[in-house]
Design a protein around this motif. Sequence first.
Motif, mmCIF file in Angstrom:
data_model
loop_
_atom_site.group_PDB
_atom_site.id
_atom_site.type_symbol
_atom_site.label_atom_id
_atom_site.label_comp_id
_atom_site.label_asym_id
_atom_site.label_seq_id
_atom_site.Cartn_x
_atom_site.Cartn_y
_atom_site.Cartn_z
ATOM 1 N N LEU A 143 -10.769 6.260 -5.989
ATOM 2 C CA LEU A 143 -10.062 6.023 -4.617
ATOM 3 C C LEU A 143 -11.182 5.945 -4.016
ATOM 4 N N LYS A 144 -11.670 5.273 -3.231
ATOM 5 C CA LYS A 144 -12.430 4.836 -1.808
ATOM 6 C C LYS A 144 -11.126 5.699 -0.328
ATOM 7 N N PRO A 145 -12.011 6.171 0.490
ATOM 8 C CA PRO A 145 -11.784 6.445 1.354
ATOM 9 C C PRO A 145 -10.861 5.199 2.863
ATOM 10 N N GLU A 146 -11.142 3.977 1.971
ATOM 11 C CA GLU A 146 -10.851 2.736 2.675
ATOM 12 C C GLU A 146 -9.111 2.198 1.651
ATOM 13 N N ASP A 147 -9.001 2.910 0.891
ATOM 14 C CA ASP A 147 -7.784 2.780 0.279
ATOM 15 C C ASP A 147 -6.607 3.210 0.641
ATOM 16 N N ALA A 148 -7.290 4.552 1.535
ATOM 17 C CA ALA A 148 -5.931 5.145 2.037
ATOM 18 C C ALA A 148 -5.360 4.180 2.726
ATOM 19 N N ALA A 149 -4.029 3.621 2.763
ATOM 20 C CA ALA A 149 -3.162 3.405 3.545
ATOM 21 C C ALA A 149 -1.285 3.674 2.244
ATOM 22 N N ILE A 150 -0.490 3.131 3.781
ATOM 23 C CA ILE A 150 1.264 3.067 3.332
ATOM 24 C C ILE A 150 0.934 2.123 2.101
ATOM 25 N N GLN B 264 9.765 0.378 0.768
ATOM 26 C CA GLN B 264 10.063 1.659 2.304
ATOM 27 C C GLN B 264 8.597 2.208 2.612
ATOM 28 N N GLY B 265 7.509 2.474 1.124
ATOM 29 C CA GLY B 265 6.619 2.290 0.937
ATOM 30 C C GLY B 265 5.830 4.427 0.626
ATOM 31 N N THR B 266 5.095 4.824 0.339
ATOM 32 C CA THR B 266 4.379 5.883 0.138
ATOM 33 C C THR B 266 3.156 5.851 0.468
ATOM 34 N N GLN B 267 2.317 6.902 0.982
ATOM 35 C CA GLN B 267 2.007 7.200 1.386
ATOM 36 C C GLN B 267 0.232 7.806 0.790
ATOM 37 N N VAL B 268 -1.169 6.770 0.796
ATOM 38 C CA VAL B 268 -1.444 7.602 -0.195
ATOM 39 C C VAL B 268 -2.878 7.878 1.380
ATOM 40 N N PHE B 269 -3.350 9.009 1.093
ATOM 41 C CA PHE B 269 -4.673 9.800 1.644
ATOM 42 C C PHE B 269 -5.682 9.319 0.819
ATOM 43 N N ARG C 110 13.394 -10.830 -13.927
ATOM 44 C CA ARG C 110 13.241 -12.752 -13.639
ATOM 45 C C ARG C 110 12.318 -12.413 -12.109
ATOM 46 N N TYR C 111 11.784 -11.353 -11.614
ATOM 47 C CA TYR C 111 10.742 -11.156 -9.955
ATOM 48 C C TYR C 111 9.686 -11.407 -10.296
ATOM 49 N N VAL C 112 8.587 -11.171 -10.022
ATOM 50 C CA VAL C 112 7.835 -11.317 -9.998
ATOM 51 C C VAL C 112 7.378 -9.801 -9.352
ATOM 52 N N MET C 113 6.809 -9.305 -9.804
ATOM 53 C CA MET C 113 6.404 -7.606 -8.531
ATOM 54 C C MET C 113 4.934 -7.338 -7.945
ATOM 55 N N ALA C 114 4.856 -6.949 -6.995
ATOM 56 C CA ALA C 114 3.935 -7.239 -5.977
ATOM 57 C C ALA C 114 3.322 -5.269 -5.776
ATOM 58 N N TRP C 115 1.900 -4.820 -5.030
ATOM 59 C CA TRP C 115 1.530 -3.636 -4.370
ATOM 60 C C TRP C 115 0.975 -4.596 -2.935
ATOM 61 N N PHE C 116 1.304 -4.298 -1.887
ATOM 62 C CA PHE C 116 0.667 -4.697 -0.414
ATOM 63 C C PHE C 116 0.624 -2.787 -0.086
ATOM 64 N N ARG C 117 -0.145 -2.955 0.819
ATOM 65 C CA ARG C 117 -0.816 -1.691 1.486
ATOM 66 C C ARG C 117 -0.791 -2.286 3.205
#
Length: 126
Positions: free
Chosen positions: A86-93, A118-123, A31-38
């Motif tokens: 993946l690029k260095p600029e993709d690093a984020a929570i 709560q997020g997951t960290q990508v380096f 019933r929900y639209v799902m998304a990713w933010f960073r």
Amino acid sequence: QVRLVESGGRLVQAGDSLTVSCATSGFTLSRYVMAWFRRAPGKEREFVAAVSWRGDMSHYADSVKGRFTISRDNAKNTVYLQMNSLKPEDAAIYYCAASYESNWASMRIAQVYSHWGQGTQVFVSE
């Protein structure tokens, strides 16, 4: 109780691929639209990708289009974000978010999402 729990973030090298997951509970995922933010260090939170209720529509930020793929498995109550080249600029929570909003056109807007993880960290190293 609504819960969104992201996992899979880790350190990778530029050019690598990585998939992060969002396990959900406490609500009917279909019933929900799902998304990713960073959110990168020192930057504002930004929209990455969204997927429609049944997974038949998706929308991406220009910065990730062609490299990232969002998907969902409503039976498993899980949403995924596959990240390639993946690029260095993709690093984020990376944050998973859920919206009961019915207007697909507003899916880039963080304010329409009522539930967040709560997020997951990508380096990403050079």
